[in-house]
Design a protein around this motif. Sequence first.
Motif, PDB file in Angstrom:
ATOM      1  N   GLU A 149      72.158  80.341  85.988  1.00 15.36           N
ATOM      2  CA  GLU A 149      73.493  79.980  86.510  1.00 15.36           C
ATOM      3  C   GLU A 149      73.573  78.505  86.895  1.00 15.36           C
ATOM      4  N   THR A 150      72.423  77.886  87.147  1.00 17.58           N
ATOM      5  CA  THR A 150      72.478  76.525  87.700  1.00 17.58           C
ATOM      6  C   THR A 150      72.195  75.418  86.688  1.00 17.58           C
ATOM      7  N   GLY A 151      71.832  75.783  85.473  1.00 11.81           N
ATOM      8  CA  GLY A 151      71.603  74.727  84.473  1.00 11.81           C
ATOM      9  C   GLY A 151      70.728  75.225  83.336  1.00 11.81           C
ATOM     10  N   PRO A 152      70.592  74.411  82.264  1.00 10.64           N
ATOM     11  CA  PRO A 152      69.915  74.861  81.049  1.00 10.64           C
ATOM     12  C   PRO A 152      68.400  74.639  81.045  1.00 10.64           C
ATOM     13  N   PHE A 153      67.872  74.047  82.128  1.00 13.09           N
ATOM     14  CA  PHE A 153      66.438  73.738  82.146  1.00 13.09           C
ATOM     15  C   PHE A 153      65.656  74.909  82.749  1.00 13.09           C
ATOM     16  N   LEU A 154      64.329  74.780  82.803  1.00 13.13           N
ATOM     17  CA  LEU A 154      63.505  75.919  83.219  1.00 13.13           C
ATOM     18  C   LEU A 154      63.895  76.436  84.598  1.00 13.13           C
ATOM     19  N   PHE A 155      64.241  75.514  85.495  1.00 11.01           N
ATOM     20  CA  PHE A 155      64.629  75.926  86.839  1.00 11.01           C
ATOM     21  C   PHE A 155      66.026  75.404  87.179  1.00 11.01           C
ATOM     22  N   GLY A 156      66.912  75.468  86.203  1.00 10.94           N
ATOM     23  CA  GLY A 156      68.287  75.001  86.418  1.00 10.94           C
ATOM     24  C   GLY A 156      68.406  73.537  86.058  1.00 10.94           C
ATOM     25  N   ASP A 157      68.308  72.657  87.062  1.00 13.85           N
ATOM     26  CA  ASP A 157      68.321  71.214  86.801  1.00 13.85           C
ATOM     27  C   ASP A 157      66.971  70.771  86.252  1.00 13.85           C
ATOM     28  N   PHE A 158      66.956  69.625  85.576  1.00 16.20           N
ATOM     29  CA  PHE A 158      65.703  69.085  85.050  1.00 16.20           C
ATOM     30  C   PHE A 158      64.710  68.904  86.204  1.00 16.20           C
ATOM     31  N   SER A 159      63.500  69.412  86.013  1.00 17.30           N
ATOM     32  CA  SER A 159      62.476  69.277  87.060  1.00 17.30           C
ATOM     33  C   SER A 159      61.141  68.873  86.429  1.00 17.30           C
ATOM     34  N   ILE A 160      60.155  68.709  87.271  1.00 15.37           N
ATOM     35  CA  ILE A 160      58.813  68.354  86.794  1.00 15.37           C
ATOM     36  C   ILE A 160      58.313  69.391  85.799  1.00 15.37           C
ATOM     37  N   ALA A 161      58.697  70.659  85.997  1.00 10.68           N
ATOM     38  CA  ALA A 161      58.248  71.709  85.062  1.00 10.68           C
ATOM     39  C   ALA A 161      58.705  71.386  83.639  1.00 10.68           C
ATOM     40  N   ASP A 162      59.935  70.890  83.478  1.00 14.73           N
ATOM     41  CA  ASP A 162      60.411  70.543  82.127  1.00 14.73           C
ATOM     42  C   ASP A 162      59.617  69.367  81.559  1.00 14.73           C
ATOM     43  N   ALA A 163      59.298  68.405  82.432  1.00 12.61           N
ATOM     44  CA  ALA A 163      58.496  67.259  81.971  1.00 12.61           C
ATOM     45  C   ALA A 163      57.121  67.735  81.511  1.00 12.61           C
ATOM     46  N   MET A 164      56.552  68.695  82.243  1.00 16.80           N
ATOM     47  CA  MET A 164      55.217  69.184  81.892  1.00 16.80           C
ATOM     48  C   MET A 164      55.213  69.944  80.564  1.00 16.80           C
ATOM     49  N   PHE A 165      56.309  70.655  80.277  1.00 12.93           N
ATOM     50  CA  PHE A 165      56.344  71.451  79.045  1.00 12.93           C
ATOM     51  C   PHE A 165      56.958  70.704  77.863  1.00 12.93           C
ATOM     52  N   ALA A 166      57.527  69.533  78.092  1.00  8.02           N
ATOM     53  CA  ALA A 166      58.191  68.821  76.981  1.00  8.02           C
ATOM     54  C   ALA A 166      57.266  68.573  75.785  1.00  8.02           C
ATOM     55  N   PRO A 167      55.992  68.170  76.008  1.00  8.68           N
ATOM     56  CA  PRO A 167      55.123  67.968  74.838  1.00  8.68           C
ATOM     57  C   PRO A 167      54.924  69.253  74.025  1.00  8.68           C
ATOM     58  N   ILE A 168      54.971  70.407  74.697  1.00  4.74           N
ATOM     59  CA  ILE A 168      54.849  71.686  73.973  1.00  4.74           C
ATOM     60  C   ILE A 168      56.085  71.906  73.097  1.00  4.74           C
ATOM     61  N   VAL A 169      57.244  71.542  73.627  1.00  2.00           N
ATOM     62  CA  VAL A 169      58.472  71.661  72.824  1.00  2.00           C
ATOM     63  C   VAL A 169      58.329  70.826  71.553  1.00  2.00           C
ATOM     64  N   LEU A 170      57.835  69.606  71.704  1.00  2.00           N
ATOM     65  CA  LEU A 170      57.683  68.736  70.517  1.00  2.00           C
ATOM     66  C   LEU A 170      56.650  69.313  69.546  1.00  2.00           C
ATOM     67  N   ARG A 171      55.568  69.875  70.103  1.00  2.00           N
ATOM     68  CA  ARG A 171      54.548  70.471  69.230  1.00  2.00           C
ATOM     69  C   ARG A 171      55.112  71.676  68.477  1.00  2.00           C
ATOM     70  N   PHE A 172      55.751  72.595  69.186  1.00  2.00           N
ATOM     71  CA  PHE A 172      56.311  73.787  68.531  1.00  2.00           C
ATOM     72  C   PHE A 172      57.296  73.365  67.442  1.00  2.00           C
ATOM     73  N   ASN A 173      58.057  72.314  67.735  1.00  2.00           N
ATOM     74  CA  ASN A 173      59.040  71.838  66.764  1.00  2.00           C
ATOM     75  C   ASN A 173      58.354  71.228  65.533  1.00  2.00           C
ATOM     76  N   SER A 174      57.314  70.452  65.753  1.00  2.00           N
ATOM     77  CA  SER A 174      56.596  69.816  64.638  1.00  2.00           C
ATOM     78  C   SER A 174      55.937  70.823  63.729  1.00  2.00           C
ATOM     79  N   TYR A 175      55.391  71.905  64.337  1.00  2.00           N
ATOM     80  CA  TYR A 175      54.573  72.843  63.559  1.00  2.00           C
ATOM     81  C   TYR A 175      55.307  74.137  63.213  1.00  2.00           C
ATOM     82  N   GLY A 176      56.620  74.168  63.430  1.00  5.59           N
ATOM     83  CA  GLY A 176      57.414  75.328  63.041  1.00  5.59           C
ATOM     84  C   GLY A 176      56.965  76.618  63.697  1.00  5.59           C
TER      85      GLY A 176
END
Length: 220
Positions: A149-176
Amino acid sequence: MNHLIIGNKNYSSWSLRPWLLLKEKGIEFRETKIALYLEESKQELLNYSPAGKVPVYFYKEIPVWDSLSICETIAEIYPEKHCWPSTFDLRALARSVSAEMHSGFSTIRNTLPMNCRTKMIFHPISTELQFEVDRICEIWRNSLDKSKETGPFLFGDFSIADAMFAPIVLRFNSYGIRVGKSERHYMNTILNLDSVKEWIAEGIQEVEMIEESEIRQNSI
Ligand SMILES: N[C@@H](CCC(=O)N[C@@H](CS)C(=O)NCC(=O)O)C(=O)O
């Protein structure tokens, strides 16, 4: 006042984390990039931190190293930026999954190195790799579900958790890597951030190559 030392944008997953946090929280900083694993790289790194690794962050000349410790320090310096979620229970969960990310997932790290230039469907997916992918998907679904309800990031607003997982997003995207619908939606949220687009665009432009991070099977 804020100075962040990072590695190659194409490859340095650890550097992306505090860089993204500073960008997304609108905190101005000076950036110095050191191309890694060249003859002179180690000495250059040691000039900034005794650990001899990036990222390193300087606030008022005080060095801070290690990506999670840098993010924690930024959270402490800028409480008004709400780098962690606002409630105790979400903060507890955000800290736990950030630390889990920081200290684990060695199969993903070793098998799917961050490489902004890579685009392929990676296979075979070993049992160990699938186990870690599934755990990350579970973390994302669970976190997104708690604060949708509070936003599209892991805990609503952008937080350190999103920064920590961002490299995983790029990896999953690169390797399909195949993920569920809500995880894909989350990945798109991260990939569509101007800051992430900027990081990837600069990474792609870099000319240095780190051979161990170049996985060449199944390129598409
Ligand atoms: N746990 C550290 C890891 C830092 C790390 O391993 N950095 C790598 C680049 S992504 C590095 O500096 N490698 C260069 C070297 O070891 O010479 C963190 O979170 O910052």
